[in-house]
Design a protein around this motif. Structure first.
Motif, PDB file in Angstrom:
ATOM      1  N   UNK A 153      48.213  36.882  36.976  1.00  0.00           N
ATOM      2  CA  UNK A 153      48.017  37.514  38.252  1.00  0.00           C
ATOM      3  C   UNK A 153      48.304  39.202  37.798  1.00  0.00           C
ATOM      4  N   UNK A 154      48.730  39.394  36.462  1.00  0.00           N
ATOM      5  CA  UNK A 154      48.758  40.753  36.034  1.00  0.00           C
ATOM      6  C   UNK A 154      47.713  41.285  35.145  1.00  0.00           C
ATOM      7  N   UNK A 155      46.630  40.542  35.113  1.00  0.00           N
ATOM      8  CA  UNK A 155      45.509  40.842  34.313  1.00  0.00           C
ATOM      9  C   UNK A 155      44.817  41.730  35.089  1.00  0.00           C
ATOM     10  N   UNK A 156      44.156  42.834  34.300  1.00  0.00           N
ATOM     11  CA  UNK A 156      43.401  43.952  35.018  1.00  0.00           C
ATOM     12  C   UNK A 156      42.279  43.327  35.759  1.00  0.00           C
ATOM     13  N   UNK A 157      41.773  42.086  35.632  1.00  0.00           N
ATOM     14  CA  UNK A 157      40.587  41.456  36.547  1.00  0.00           C
ATOM     15  C   UNK A 157      41.160  40.706  37.400  1.00  0.00           C
ATOM     16  N   UNK A 158      42.371  40.418  37.546  1.00  0.00           N
ATOM     17  CA  UNK A 158      42.998  39.403  38.318  1.00  0.00           C
ATOM     18  C   UNK A 158      42.517  39.309  39.679  1.00  0.00           C
ATOM     19  N   UNK A 159      42.177  40.607  40.552  1.00  0.00           N
ATOM     20  CA  UNK A 159      41.625  40.680  41.677  1.00  0.00           C
ATOM     21  C   UNK A 159      40.312  40.432  42.132  1.00  0.00           C
ATOM     22  N   UNK A 160      39.648  40.127  40.838  1.00  0.00           N
ATOM     23  CA  UNK A 160      38.164  40.133  41.087  1.00  0.00           C
ATOM     24  C   UNK A 160      37.659  38.727  41.844  1.00  0.00           C
ATOM     25  N   UNK A 161      36.493  38.504  42.815  1.00  0.00           N
ATOM     26  CA  UNK A 161      36.215  37.347  43.458  1.00  0.00           C
ATOM     27  C   UNK A 161      35.590  36.564  42.506  1.00  0.00           C
ATOM     28  N   UNK A 162      35.046  37.258  41.532  1.00  0.00           N
ATOM     29  CA  UNK A 162      33.981  36.368  40.467  1.00  0.00           C
ATOM     30  C   UNK A 162      33.917  37.434  39.491  1.00  0.00           C
ATOM     31  N   UNK A 163      33.499  36.586  38.187  1.00  0.00           N
ATOM     32  CA  UNK A 163      33.596  37.700  36.739  1.00  0.00           C
ATOM     33  C   UNK A 163      32.101  37.198  36.280  1.00  0.00           C
ATOM     34  N   UNK A 164      31.311  37.778  35.294  1.00  0.00           N
ATOM     35  CA  UNK A 164      30.413  37.368  34.639  1.00  0.00           C
ATOM     36  C   UNK A 164      31.252  37.291  33.197  1.00  0.00           C
ATOM     37  N   UNK A 165      30.855  36.466  32.418  1.00  0.00           N
ATOM     38  CA  UNK A 165      31.294  36.145  30.967  1.00  0.00           C
ATOM     39  C   UNK A 165      31.563  37.233  30.255  1.00  0.00           C
ATOM     40  N   UNK A 166      30.753  38.261  30.490  1.00  0.00           N
ATOM     41  CA  UNK A 166      30.721  39.520  29.658  1.00  0.00           C
ATOM     42  C   UNK A 166      31.823  40.366  30.091  1.00  0.00           C
ATOM     43  N   UNK A 167      32.430  40.184  31.354  1.00  0.00           N
ATOM     44  CA  UNK A 167      33.392  41.031  31.823  1.00  0.00           C
ATOM     45  C   UNK A 167      34.712  40.783  31.052  1.00  0.00           C
ATOM     46  N   UNK A 168      34.808  39.684  30.385  1.00  0.00           N
ATOM     47  CA  UNK A 168      35.805  39.284  29.461  1.00  0.00           C
ATOM     48  C   UNK A 168      36.141  39.649  27.851  1.00  0.00           C
ATOM     49  N   UNK A 169      35.061  40.731  27.861  1.00  0.00           N
ATOM     50  CA  UNK A 169      35.132  41.132  26.308  1.00  0.00           C
ATOM     51  C   UNK A 169      36.110  42.056  26.115  1.00  0.00           C
ATOM     52  N   UNK A 170      36.964  42.667  27.198  1.00  0.00           N
ATOM     53  CA  UNK A 170      37.985  43.429  26.767  1.00  0.00           C
ATOM     54  C   UNK A 170      39.468  42.650  26.654  1.00  0.00           C
ATOM     55  N   UNK A 171      39.081  41.345  26.966  1.00  0.00           N
ATOM     56  CA  UNK A 171      40.390  40.547  27.005  1.00  0.00           C
ATOM     57  C   UNK A 171      40.477  39.714  25.592  1.00  0.00           C
TER      58      UNK A 171
END
Length: 317
Positions: free
Chosen positions: A175-193
């Motif tokens: 829940x503390x992840x920078x993308x935690x509030x997204x309704x959906x993500x593309x796989x490429x959005x995880x590149x900084x994780x």
């Protein structure tokens, strides 16, 4: 009948056990006999067949005749056990080893077993696909269920498989992840994780290809200590993410977010595997149950321009 004499399954078992271990000492231990007695049984079988089955010089290996005889010998032993079970009225059982445990293969198997009715499935835990492949080739289990992919050196030769289910996966984050509030993500959005891999990455074909395909360069792996450990690690590390089946319930924990992946949606492929020579006698019934459960639940629905499968997926073999 062999040359006017019955083929003794005790002799056949002596040969197959030695052929599978390629070691007289190990085979004798498995059979609970002495090496001398084991050697005499195999010699007796060779005399009955009129063919040398094993070469003993410089280590044990199969002759050409032994290579030809082994699959049929394994089938004969399986048929013999079926005959014993039938005479005793034992309930028919199909042994099935599963892997990919954090992705909960038992959820899918439960639907298949419910559709199947009889014979009864008897699940066991396999370590990974290479381990289950070897168990299938040895005849230690009847079926395998998990993600099938090519093995080094073609170690899966002699096995057949059927795709059963394509399961969408979500991104699992704290829940503390920078993308935690997204309704959906593309796989490429995880590149900084950092992609957290709950086993050595060499054993996780799906996650390895996912990271390569979407250029996720930061990866860490650790031991597979079960779902609770995975959940704790992701919850406590806001820099990491992992993949998790979309419809698998997580523990009631407000510290986690499961976020749908889109454009494309990664699909985890579940397959049934078996030995081509000497498949289990009730294989057709299990395959029919898989197909019926799949139709009912739309397990094989896939849109190529919307969904993603690794290049090594079973469908590409």
């Amino acid at each position: 009948m062999v040359s006017g004499m019955d083929l003794d399954l005790t002799l056949v078992r002596a040969f197959t056990t030695t052929a599978e271990t390629l070691h007289f000492g190990h085979a004798a231990q498995v059979l609970g006999t002495s090496q001398q007695a084991l050697s005499k049984r195999i010699a007796r079988l060779e005399a009955l067949l009129g063919a040398r089955l094993l070469e003993r010089a410089g280590g044990v290996r199969l002759t050409e005749a032994g290579e030809r005889f082994l699959p049929a010998a394994q089938e004969a032993l399986t048929a013999g056990q079926r005959a014993v079970d039938a005479a005793r009225g034992d309930e028919p059982v199909v042994r099935i080893d599963t892997w990919g445990h954090l992705y909960s293969p038992m959820r899918t198997l439960a639907h298949i077993a419910e559709t199947l009715g009889r014979p009864r499935l008897e699940p066991g835990a396999g370590r990974d696909w290479p381990t289950v492949a070897q168990a299938l080739l040895r005849g230690d289990t009847d079926l395998g269920f998990g993600r099938v992919h090519p093995l080094p050196g073609g170690a899966e030769a002699g096995l057949a498989h059927r795709l059963v289910r394509l399961e969408p996966v979500d991104a699992l984050v704290s829940a503390s992840h920078p993308l935690a509030n997204a309704d959906a993500l593309r796989p490429s959005d995880l590149r900084d994780s950092t992609l957290w891999c709950p086993a050595p990455l060499t054993r996780l074909d799906f996650l390895r290809h996912f990271a390569d395909e979407f250029k996720i360069t930061q990866r860490r792996d650790g031991p597979n200590l079960g779902l609770e450990h995975l959940v704790d690690h992701v919850r406590d590390d806001p820099s990491c993410s992992t993949l998790f089946p979309a419809d698998t319930p997580l523990p009631d924990d407000s510290g986690l977010r499961s976020i749908p992946l889109i454009d494309p949606t990664p699909l985890y492929a579940w397959s049934l595997a078996w030995r081509e020579s000497g498949p289990p006698p009730r294989l057709d019934a299990v395959l029919r149950a898989c197909a019926e459960a799949g139709r009912t639940r739309r397990w094989l629905d896939r849109t190529p321009d919307r969904d993603w499968l690794p290049r090594t997926n079973v469908e590409d073999q």
